[in-house]
Motif scaffolding. Structure first.
Motif, PDB file in Angstrom:
ATOM      1  N   MET A  78      25.606   7.018  -9.867  1.00  0.00           N
ATOM      2  CA  MET A  78      25.820   5.705  -9.052  1.00  0.00           C
ATOM      3  C   MET A  78      24.677   4.983  -8.840  1.00  0.00           C
ATOM      4  O   MET A  78      24.730   3.976  -8.200  1.00  0.00           O
ATOM      5  CB  MET A  78      26.316   6.197  -7.752  1.00  0.00           C
ATOM      6  CG  MET A  78      27.671   7.027  -7.761  1.00  0.00           C
ATOM      7  SD  MET A  78      27.970   7.804  -6.197  1.00  0.00           S
ATOM      8  CE  MET A  78      26.996   9.424  -6.585  1.00  0.00           C
ATOM      9  N   GLY A  79      23.694   5.161  -9.513  1.00  0.00           N
ATOM     10  CA  GLY A  79      22.431   4.234  -9.605  1.00  0.00           C
ATOM     11  C   GLY A  79      21.025   5.011  -9.650  1.00  0.00           C
ATOM     12  O   GLY A  79      20.919   6.099  -9.831  1.00  0.00           O
ATOM     13  N   THR A  86      28.977   1.887  -6.921  1.00  0.00           N
ATOM     14  CA  THR A  86      27.623   2.168  -7.091  1.00  0.00           C
ATOM     15  C   THR A  86      27.079   2.617  -5.620  1.00  0.00           C
ATOM     16  O   THR A  86      27.713   2.433  -4.813  1.00  0.00           O
ATOM     17  CB  THR A  86      26.653   1.054  -7.634  1.00  0.00           C
ATOM     18  OG1 THR A  86      26.772   0.003  -6.860  1.00  0.00           O
ATOM     19  CG2 THR A  86      27.344   0.817  -9.023  1.00  0.00           C
ATOM     20  N   TYR A  87      25.698   3.123  -5.556  1.00  0.00           N
ATOM     21  CA  TYR A  87      25.117   3.244  -4.420  1.00  0.00           C
ATOM     22  C   TYR A  87      25.155   2.291  -3.411  1.00  0.00           C
ATOM     23  O   TYR A  87      25.424   1.892  -2.377  1.00  0.00           O
ATOM     24  CB  TYR A  87      23.591   3.835  -4.568  1.00  0.00           C
ATOM     25  CG  TYR A  87      23.420   5.229  -5.119  1.00  0.00           C
ATOM     26  CD1 TYR A  87      24.127   6.364  -4.465  1.00  0.00           C
ATOM     27  CD2 TYR A  87      22.583   5.479  -6.141  1.00  0.00           C
ATOM     28  CE1 TYR A  87      24.158   7.598  -4.866  1.00  0.00           C
ATOM     29  CE2 TYR A  87      22.546   7.068  -6.813  1.00  0.00           C
ATOM     30  CZ  TYR A  87      23.327   7.890  -6.139  1.00  0.00           C
ATOM     31  OH  TYR A  87      23.107   9.375  -6.375  1.00  0.00           O
ATOM     32  N   ASP A 129      18.222   2.863  -5.517  1.00  0.00           N
ATOM     33  CA  ASP A 129      19.717   2.256  -5.128  1.00  0.00           C
ATOM     34  C   ASP A 129      20.085   3.323  -4.027  1.00  0.00           C
ATOM     35  O   ASP A 129      20.694   3.097  -3.143  1.00  0.00           O
ATOM     36  CB  ASP A 129      20.691   2.351  -6.375  1.00  0.00           C
ATOM     37  CG  ASP A 129      20.260   1.282  -7.333  1.00  0.00           C
ATOM     38  OD1 ASP A 129      19.523   0.176  -6.749  1.00  0.00           O
ATOM     39  OD2 ASP A 129      20.783   1.468  -8.360  1.00  0.00           O
ATOM     40  N   SER A 177      22.221  10.113 -11.263  1.00  0.00           N
ATOM     41  CA  SER A 177      22.075   8.615 -11.575  1.00  0.00           C
ATOM     42  C   SER A 177      23.647   8.279 -11.849  1.00  0.00           C
ATOM     43  O   SER A 177      23.688   6.910 -12.319  1.00  0.00           O
ATOM     44  CB  SER A 177      21.412   8.751 -13.029  1.00  0.00           C
ATOM     45  OG  SER A 177      21.923   9.654 -14.008  1.00  0.00           O
TER      46      SER A 177
END
Length: 818
Positions: free
Chosen positions: A399-400, A351-352, A404, A397
């Motif tokens: 990765m978050g 994720t971010y 984020d 979205s």
């Protein structure tokens, strides 16, 4: 997503959530004035939330602050904030209201009414106040006013109406009873427009530099009530409705009002807050409907889902020192070494926020000054790598959340690393839920299909001549810099924007008004974008990916240039890669391919790019382009990087090439990190190349001669640019004080001893190696020069003194005066 009647089970939940606040008296129009006029009395978006301050009732005010996240649309009343106490009389029926005009009724149901606030809501009439509501699937609607409950008459098709026996519009709410549930809500049609007149004026002129604050879904407190203002530009629409999970994807009861000639439609929905999913149901000019994602959405669903999401930022930035000093030195006079990354595949699955834990440390260890992120804006197809954008204002979205992503940028800044983002204003995909023919006619794209269709990618080009479209893109550039603290925009496919005949045959394009092939609208757009970004964001740099010889790409706009800060040197990239791919025995016939770049090196401010485009689709990874066995391939790779880092211009290297990955890049699995595992890389072949990249950046940053005069001819001098038989390139770089660095690249696999090169008269104590790509720590043969190498009074290459060097095989050596 087709609007449908909720099932019995679904109807137990509230379609709209009340946000119980101490509500001040709403603005009350006079008997001759509709309750909600089409033009807001406020002046700016910053003031828009306080638009009620100009209403007739002084007590009607709105705070222009962001509320705490509202309850999700499907929260039941039991989960909401308890309602304020009421002393209501027993329910009583309202007096019958005048019949709704048949045309208004039909247009509201058909979704093509431009002024629903004129019909719905509360309006003074002779003898009382008329209240009319459109609540599909409701069993009853009751008006709750201070001290009274008045049930409205059911007029069919979801309409409810009645006349309250009061002299003026009271403070009121609606109690809506469905089959299995009852909810209490604020009436959306009792609110003034939540967007200011100045905003509308600037939108109409195409000069709203903070467009994202005026259009899209904005959580806010308006007239004392928390909710979300929805605004969308759709000038060709006959009607627009908001639809979302808070309406069970049926927008019948939430039509928007048209705000005049601007083409903007607006509706404030109380109780709708962050996290709500939404789209716009647009009635086209032919009466058909299309459901579209918000072009200004700041957050979207994870693809392949396509809904927009109401959002607001709560990130607290911690990069104040970085932001204050990033512009201290002009970028063309500063060290600028870029690591290009595809975020989704750098370490797949992160994720971010997880990337923020790993990426800054890795990049800082390698010594790069900046990262360049392949497009972050939302895109439906991952295989496009982000270059076919549908959500220009929303970080992907995958990765978050947007916050984020802010967290990742913040972490990079705190590590001392700048963030450049690829930006794609050249085209957009044809998806029927996005921008293509957004309101039923060409809007973001030119009306002429020959101009609209991009011949290479099956996409649509933007209409740069339309002021609102140009505003959409210029504001988007500033949006990323201001909302996400982005330090630079690398603008993709600039050449395809500049030429009307780009990838088109005769008869497939029309010349400009002067008979030329230049797209004058695109030129004006790029100039406006660059001027605006630089004016509003000190320290930011814009970079053009422009593959032709267009004059003045990095010349200031006030001198007739496009106004970019830097330009990718595609010529250098193409020529040097062609040379290095040759067998050493053949390189002497291609020697000029490595020297030609210096003919035009100072025509623009250049970046030398070894980007993702050069290591995919059969082009092979950088090390795999090199001839010879594995040792020679790695040696060529190292020598080439040494030549690149010493050449005038900034550097860019794509991920995986810093450790000589042999396979092409794939967005499916990213770099082959396993190559760095000591269990596999026992001899240190790949780790050695990565160590070299770190050392290249360290010496580069510490030696101003390598970057301070990149754009000045006085910063470079050939020692020997014609040693074709030897495959040698020797040149000097100078800093602002004249201190030199000697770079010698030798692209033959043999050792050359006693190789004499003329040098400046400085360096009486001798010359020392500061970098040698053949060093053992990099995986080389460790052929070195004893230090220091004494200069002798032997003329060479037009200089009175010279040094005699040993040139390692397939290597680059940098030397400085002791």
């Amino acid at each position: 997503m087709t609007a449908r009647k909720p099932s019995r089970k679904a109807s137990r939940k509230s379609a709209e959530i009340p946000v119980e606040l101490p509500v001040e008296a709403p603005a009350e129009p006079s008997a001759a004035t509709p309750a909600a006029p089409a033009a807001a009395p406020a002046e700016t978006t910053a003031d828009a939330a306080a638009s009620a301050s100009a209403a007739p009732t002084p007590s009607a005010t709105t705070t222009a602050t962001k509320p705490a996240p509202a309850k999700r649309a499907r929260t039941t009343r039991a989960e909401a904030v308890p309602p304020r106490p009421r002393q209501a009389a027993e329910g009583q029926g309202a007096r019958p209201a005048p019949a709704l005009d048949t045309a208004d009724r039909g247009r509201l149901l058909a979704g093509d009414h431009h002024a629903p606030h004129d019909v719905l809501g509360a309006h003074p009439i002779p003898g009382g106040v008329l209240v009319r509501a459109l609540r599909p699937y409701a069993r009853s609607v009751t008006v709750l006013a201070t001290g009274s409950r008045t049930e409205l008459h059911d007029d069919g098709d979801g309409f409810f109406s009645g006349v309250l026996p009061v002299p003026e519009v009271p403070e009121y709410r609606l109690e809506v009873r469905y089959e299995d549930d009852t909810v209490e809500i604020d009436d959306p049609y009792r609110f003034w427009p939540a967007i200011g007149e100045l905003d509308l004026h600037l939108i109409g002129e195409g000069r709203h530099e903070e467009l994202w604050r005026a259009l899209g879904a904005q959580p806010m407190v308006h007239q004392g009530v928390a909710g979300t203002r929805f605004t969308v530009w759709a000038p060709n629409a006959r009607g627009v409705r908001v639809t979302g999970d808070f309406t069970y994807w049926d927008g019948t009861g939430t039509p928007m009002r048209s705000l005049g000639s601007t083409g903007v439609w607006e509706l404030f929905l109380p109780g709708v807050g962050e996290g709500a999913l939404y789209k716009y149901d647009i009635c086209r000019p032919d009466g058909s409907h299309t459901v579209r994602a918000d072009p200004m959405a700041r957050r979207t669903e994870v693809p392949p889902s396509t809904a927009s999401i109401v959002t607001a930022s709560h990130h607290e930035w911690q990069d104040a020192d970085w932001m204050a000093h990033r512009g201290d030195r002009p970028v063309h006079e500063a060290p600028f070494s870029v690591y290009e990354i595809h975020l989704a595949s750098w370490r797949p699955g992160l994720t971010y926020r997880q990337l923020a834990e790993q990426l800054p440390a890795y990049v800082k260890d390698l010594g790069f000054t900046h990262v360049e992120l392949m497009p972050v804006a939302e895109h439906p197809f991952g295989g496009s790598w982000g270059y076919q954008v549908t959500g220009f204002y929303a970080p992907t979205s995958r990765m978050g959340t947007p916050d984020d992503f802010r967290f990742l940028v913040d972490a990079l800044h705190r590590a001392g690393i700048g963030v450049i983002m690829d930006w794609v204003p050249a085209h957009f995909p044809r998806d029927d839920w996005a921008l293509a023919e957004f309101d039923g006619r060409p809007l973001y794209e030119p009306a002429d299909p020959r101009r609209a269709a991009h011949p290479d990618w099956g996409t649509l080009e933007f209409d740069y001549g339309r002021t609102e479209v140009r505003n959409f893109l210029v504001a988007n550039a500033t949006y990323w810099c201001e909302e996400f603290h982005i330090d630079g925009l690398r603008v993709d496919a600039v050449a395809s924007m500049l030429y009307l005949d780009y990838s088109r045959e005769d008869g497939q394009w029309s010349p400009n008004e002067f008979g030329g092939r230049e797209n004058l609208d695109a030129v004006a757009f790029l100039q406006e974008m660059n001027a605006t970004v630089y004016r509003r964001n000190p320290g930011v740099v814009t970079i053009a990916e422009e593959s032709t010889a267009w004059d003045g790409v990095t010349r200031p706009t006030d001198s007739g240039g496009l106004g970019f800060g830097l330009k990718w040197n595609m010529g250098w990239m193409h020529d040097s890669l062609q040379y290095i791919a040759k067998e050493p025995v053949h390189r002497k016939y291609h020697h000029n391919e490595m020297t030609f770049s210096m003919v035009y090196a100072y025509s623009e401010n250049y970046v030398l790019p070894i980007s993702h485009d050069e290591v995919v689709h059969g082009k092979q990874a950088l090390v795999a382009k090199m001839p010879g066995d594995w040792w020679q391939q790695r040696a060529n790779h190292r020598a080439y990087l040494g030549f690149m880092w010493a050449h005038p211009g900034k550097q860019l290297l794509f991920m995986g090439q810093e450790f000589a990955q042999g396979a092409e890049w794939s967005e499916g699995h990213g770099p082959d990190w396993w190559l760095l595992d000591p269990a596999y890389d026992a001899s240190g072949d790949h780790r050695g190349v990565r160590t070299l990249v770190g050392d290249l950046n360290a010496v580069y940053g510490a030696v101003p001669a390598l970057w301070q005069r990149d754009t000045s001819p006085e910063g470079f001098s050939w020692v020997d640019g014609g040693a074709a038989e030897d495959n040698v390139f020797a040149f000097l770089r100078f800093d602002a004080d004249g201190s030199p660095l000697l770079a010698v690249s030798h692209f033959s696999p043999a050792v050359r001893t006693d190789y004499r090169l003329g040098v400046p008269e400085t360096g009486a104590e001798g010359w020392v190696e500061v970098l040698n790509t053949d060093a053992a720590r990099y995986g080389g043969g460790d052929v070195r020069n004893e230090e220091p190498v004494k200069a002798e009074a032997v003329p060479a290459h037009g200089r009175p003194s010279s040094i005699s060097l040993t040139l390692p095989p397939l290597a680059t050596v940098w030397l400085r005066p002791a």
